[in-house]
Design an enzyme around this catalytic site. Structure first.
Site: not given
Ligand code: F6R
Length: 609
Positions: A2, A27, A75, A100-101, A482, A486, A489, A505, A604
């Site tokens: 949010c 957000r 969100w 937000n929250g 990672e 990527k 997501e 396994h 984000k």
């Molecule tokens: C994936 C991604 C998330 C963040 C996670 C932590 O691409 O961006 O997995 O890495 O939400 O966010 P931060 O680094 O802001 O604590």
């Protein structure tokens, strides 16, 4: 999680609010809305399900005017994404609130308010705040700022909120607890937002609110009260970054822009590690702490957690420092036994991730020697609350999928490895090798970016697949994790990473001709072992795409596609290989037509638990 934006001025603010929402959309993008007080002191509101552009369309048909307003991009936490659940939420036709929250005691408050004859029109936790404010304004005759203070005392949980009331047509109130909120200071105008990025088009001066602060602003008035309700002065910080930093320019997506910005971001981060003058990077306090620590505990979430997993290999293999890494949401709720003289390192791009912050706040008073935050956002809550800070210089990261933030975290962690290794008997030659490897990193990454069209071609193999496996060994196992994160997501393809030795396994059962498998195969001491793992896959018809070193001896054939990575020192390969996997995920998502920068269900900045 949010985004909130608010503005009070002596000019029309609807477009300022909308621009703020566009910049805050990372957000959350389930719904968006805004409320303005018209010049005749009437409350006007528009809300739409979906992205900010839906709201934009609604406003182009029926514009709103006013000098005082609040806006929100959502969100969803409580209540499905819908127009009724979209913020702002109102009460009695006079009060409007954005939030937000999560209000944890919203159910009991809802019941109390229902007994006072308040009717609810949404499923959100936020609506209780609107009715609480109304109750204190109307039934207790309080001023708007008094009503805010009385209301927040009743709220449990995390929030950043902002509200307006038609009886106070020039005023906006706001408060924060465990969620970020900044005030933008203009000339004869004030703004409020979840992130300063939302306001960079109107100001470069910001006040970062502290826990439980409450705020009252009018065009020429600002009052901040602390948790004890005492009026306080909060410092104004002038930002120097360009307001255009978060514009797309010639790129199609922020993710693409941010992938291509990596040489520059890495260069800036590494330059800062060598510059003792720059704020907080290898400060004397960090150096002193490094002198006494015997172990490291890393805590983070998502991509930042993967950075921690890579760093564990570096800390232990290169610096001889024992290192544990844990996901913040697990760490915070676990009974732990911490080794003496351990340094806590939190890693977070945003510096606002609720679980990482809670992990930091939950540590015992003597559990760690110190807490060190590696973050990309100066003035973030994590940065402010940690003993020591190491700022990555990635610049603003807008795409939800983290790219340049991750590689700059890794570069910072490798620089820390070097600093710890120096104190722990690392041989001078090795120190020199790591140092030159770091120096060569930006140019090597430019070399990976030249593989763009090759990786774009490769991406076609994934477009119609439902699953993918990523394999790596040693330090490349977290790199594979990672890569899988990527891909899943942004392309919504189910992707899993395995340490290649684990294949037999269990996961080998998944392998058939429909399963593309990405393997990370640099020419290190595990290459021969990895080759055997690849043969196991090949024998079962799996489609292999291997990212390899020029001297790996691997060659493309009918069921094996090999992409040769630029030659570089082993130390930086986890960073170098990551960039290729970022490009792969980006192009697969592009082929599939998903919303690359705003993948479904994600946000984000994860400021809720
Ligand atoms: C994936 C991604 C998330 C963040 C996670 C932590 O691409 O961006 O997995 O890495 O939400 O966010 P931060 O680094 O802001 O604590």
């Amino acid at each position: 999680m949010c985004g909130i934006v608010a503005a009070t001025a002596s000019r029309e603010v609807a477009e300022i609010l909308m621009e703020g929402l566009r910049r805050l959309e990372y957000r959350g993008y389930d719904s968006a809305g805004l409320a303005l007080i018209s010049n005749k002191a009437a409350l006007q509101m528009r809300r739409r399900k979906g992205k900010v552009k839906e709201l934009e369309m609604a406003l182009s048909h029926q514009p709103l005017t006013g000098f005082n307003g609040i806006a929100h991009t959502r969100w969803a936490t409580h209540g499905e994404p819908s127009e009724l659940n979209a913020h702002p939420h109102t009460s009695g036709g006079r009060v409007a609130v954005v939030h937000n929250g999560i209000i944890e005691n919203h159910e009991s408050l809802r019941n109390e308010l229902k007994e006072k004859n308040y009717k609810f029109s949404s499923d959100t936790d936020t609506e209780v705040i609107a009715h609480l404010l109304h109750y204190y304004l109307e039934k207790h005759g309080k001023s708007l700022s008094e009503a805010l203070r009385a209301s927040v005392l009743q709220l449990e949980g995390a929030f950043a909120l902002s509200a307006i009331d038609i009886a106070h047509p020039n005023q906006i109130v706001a408060s924060r607890r465990d969620s970020p909120l900044v005030i933008g200071v203009g000339i004869g105008e004030y703004f409020i937002a979840s992130d300063q990025l939302a306001l960079r088009q109107v100001t470069d001066r910001f006040i970062y609110l502290e826990e439980n602060d409450t705020v009252l602003v009018a065009p020429d008035f600002l009052e901040v009260r602390n948790a004890q309700e005492v009026v306080v002065e909060r410092k104004i910080t002038q930002i120097t970054s360009s307001p255009e930093e978060n514009m797309l320019g010639s790129y199609s997506h922020f993710m693409q822009k941010e992938i291509f910005e990596q040489p520059k971001a890495l260069h800036a981060t590494l330059a800062a590690t060598n510059d003792s003058e720059s704020a907080g990077l290898f400060s004397p306090e960090i150096e002193k702490t490094f002198d006494i620590i015997k172990a490291v505990q890393i805590v983070a979430c998502g991509t930042s957690y993967h950075a921690g997993l890579v760093a564990r290999y570096w800390f232990e293999e290169l610096a001889g420092i024992p290192c544990q890494v844990e996901i913040a949401s697990e760490f915070r709720y676990r009974q732990r036994v911490t080794q003496p003289a351990t340094l806590l390192i939190t890693v977070s791009q945003s510096g606002e991730t609720a679980d990482t912050l809670a992990a930091l706040r939950g540590i015992g008073s003597a559990e760690f020697v110190a807490s060190l935050a590696i973050s990309n956002v100066d003035n973030s809550t994590l940065v402010r609350e940690s003993d020591l800070v190491f700022l990555t210089k990635a610049g603003a990261e807008v795409g939800v999928a983290s790219t340049k933030a991750f590689t700059t975290q890794l570069a910072s962690l490798l620089a820390i490895t070097l600093a710890l290794g120096r104190r722990n008997g690392m041989h001078e030659d090795q120190e020199q090798e790591i140092s030159s490897a770091l120096d060569s990193l930006p140019d090597t990454i430019s070399g990976v970016l030249k593989m763009d069209s090759q990786i774009r071609d490769l991406s076609a193999k994934f477009t119609r697949r439902k699953n993918a496996l990523f394999l790596g060994r040693g330090v490349y196992y977290p790199v594979a994790m990672e890569g899988a994160l990527k891909l899943k997501e942004i392309s919504y393809i189910h992707a899993e990473a395995y340490a290649a030795g684990e294949l037999k396994h269990g996961p080998l059962a998944l392998v058939d001709e429909d399963m593309p498998i990405v393997a990370i195969a640099p020419a290190d001491q595990l290459l021969e072992k990895l080759r055997s793992n690849l043969e196991e896959v090949r024998a079962r018809g799996g489609q292999l795409c291997v990212f390899a070193d020029p001297d790996s001896g691997l060659e493309s054939s009918a069921d094996l596609l090999v992409l040769m990575m630029p030659d570089c020192a082993d130390y930086i390969k986890p960073i170098v290989y990551t960039v290729a996997l970022q490009l792969l995920a980006y192009y697969v998502a592009l082929n599939k037509g998903t919303d690359v920068d705003k993948p479904r269900n994600l946000a984000k900045s994860v400021t809720v638990e």
